[in-house]
Design an enzyme around this catalytic site. Structure first.
Site, mmCIF file in Angstrom:
data_model
loop_
_atom_site.group_PDB
_atom_site.id
_atom_site.type_symbol
_atom_site.label_atom_id
_atom_site.label_comp_id
_atom_site.label_asym_id
_atom_site.label_seq_id
_atom_site.Cartn_x
_atom_site.Cartn_y
_atom_site.Cartn_z
ATOM 1 N N HIS A 130 2.835 -5.056 3.786
ATOM 2 C CA HIS A 130 3.720 -5.963 3.021
ATOM 3 C C HIS A 130 3.846 -7.353 3.663
ATOM 4 O O HIS A 130 4.373 -8.267 3.030
ATOM 5 C CB HIS A 130 5.131 -5.367 2.890
ATOM 6 C CG HIS A 130 5.195 -4.114 2.085
ATOM 7 N ND1 HIS A 130 4.687 -4.023 0.804
ATOM 8 C CD2 HIS A 130 5.697 -2.869 2.380
ATOM 9 C CE1 HIS A 130 4.881 -2.778 0.343
ATOM 10 N NE2 HIS A 130 5.482 -2.071 1.280
ATOM 11 N N HIS A 169 3.313 2.373 -1.990
ATOM 12 C CA HIS A 169 3.728 1.021 -2.389
ATOM 13 C C HIS A 169 2.532 0.070 -2.398
ATOM 14 O O HIS A 169 1.601 0.232 -1.612
ATOM 15 C CB HIS A 169 4.794 0.504 -1.415
ATOM 16 C CG HIS A 169 5.973 1.417 -1.317
ATOM 17 N ND1 HIS A 169 6.131 2.301 -0.271
ATOM 18 C CD2 HIS A 169 7.010 1.611 -2.157
ATOM 19 C CE1 HIS A 169 7.235 3.004 -0.464
ATOM 20 N NE2 HIS A 169 7.796 2.610 -1.605
#
Ligand SMILES: [Zn+2]
Length: 319
Positions: A130, A169
């Site tokens: 991320h 994710h």
């Protein structure tokens, strides 16, 4: 002739020093539970363990603006407990630990390129996928996969790098690093962004300009499990890699899609991870000379994280 180890695991006790406090899912016990599971596995004697090294500044800056690196270092030295968002918990050692986590990929790539191991898996924390060029995001500070990709491309001249990400994710930081580039491919299977953090990774995000087609997002609806995942892996993922012909493959290995992990609504079984390991091993053998590097991302349910990683490693070792 002495054959190289079948699998090298790059890890380090210093990864435990990144202290995220008492109320955070990304904790040192994650690595401890993985180690405990591997130690009990039948194949433990086949594994080769190596320490990491700090990623040199040059390679951190291949993935991040120096302004963010200074800001991160300053935050930890000044005693802050988070950066930008309370998701991104830090302690005094976090900057150093993050550079060691990023360096694991570099150490692994050198072993692969020297023929000193057949494949490598970096068991690191904090995770990375991320992290953006100028900021931390979702427990991630330095984008370990992007640093490794830049090192492989620029130091070892493996120009065409594919990152396959099976964390629950979407790896927004890898996508944003690659989306304008023709020689860097990002493929991700993740929970659909309408229902899941960080809200990116729609199927119509495909890259821009020369990088059009270098992003392949394959979102799954909440409730999807092994069957849906394998249909994507054996279909569009395998087809894209075959058509694109990479020089090397990096796997962003996240285990939070497990049905018992509350970080997502996906329902993967432990056994799926063995099949993923077998598949990425097979794809890398077929299309990029076996050059395969896995890097740990998420996976937060301690009851199943160890067995999930153990299953993945079992798959990587399958002949
Ligand atoms: Zn995740």
């Amino acid at each position: 002739m002495l054959l190289p180890p079948l699998l090298t695991l790059i890890t380090d006790f210093r990864f435990l020093d990144h202290d995220t406090g008492s109320d955070h899912p990304e904790i040192p016990a994650r690595l401890q539970t993985i180690h405990a599971a591997l130690e009990q596995s039948n194949y433990f004697p086949l594994l080769d363990f190596q320490e990491t090294r700090p990623a040199e500044r040059q390679w951190l800056m291949a993935a991040h603006d120096e302004g963010w690196l200074f800001r991160f270092e300053e935050a930890v030295l000044s005693g802050k407990t988070s950066v930008d968002h309370t998701d991104n918990q830090i302690c005094y050692d976090s900057y150093e630990v993050a550079t060691l986590a990023a360096g694991a990929g570099l150490a692994a790539i050198d072993l692969l390129e020297l023929g000193q191991t057949a494949q490598a898996f970096c068991l690191v924390r904090p995770p990375g996928h991320h992290a953006e060029r100028i900021r931390p995001f979702g427990f991630c500070f330095i984008n370990n996969c992007v640093v490794a990709a830049r090192y492989w491309q620029q130091h070892h001249s493996r120009k065409r790098i594919v990152v396959f990400d099976f964390d629950a994710h979407h790896g927004n930081g890898i996508q944003s690093a690659f989306e304008y580039e023709a020689d860097s491919l990002y493929i991700s299977i993740h929970e659909h962004p309408s229902f899941s953090y960080p809200g990116t990774g729609y199927a119509d995000e495909k890259g821009f300009g020369a990088g059009r087609g270098s992003i392949l997002n394959l979102p799954l609806s909440p409730g999807a499990g092994d069957e849906q995942f394998l249909a994507l892996l054996q279909g569009p993922v395998a087809d894209k890699i075959a058509q694109w012909q990479p020089d090397a493959m990096i796997v962003a290995a996240g285990f939070d899609g497990h049905r018992d992990d509350e970080m997502s609504g996906l329902l993967y079984s432990t056994g799926l991870y063995e099949k993923i390991g077998q598949s990425v091993r097979g794809l890398s053998n077929k299309h990029c000379g076996g050059r395969l590097l896995s890097i740990l991302e998420g996976g937060y349910e301690l009851k199943v994280l160890g067995e999930s990683v153990e299953a993945y490693v079992q798959g990587l070792l399958a002949r």
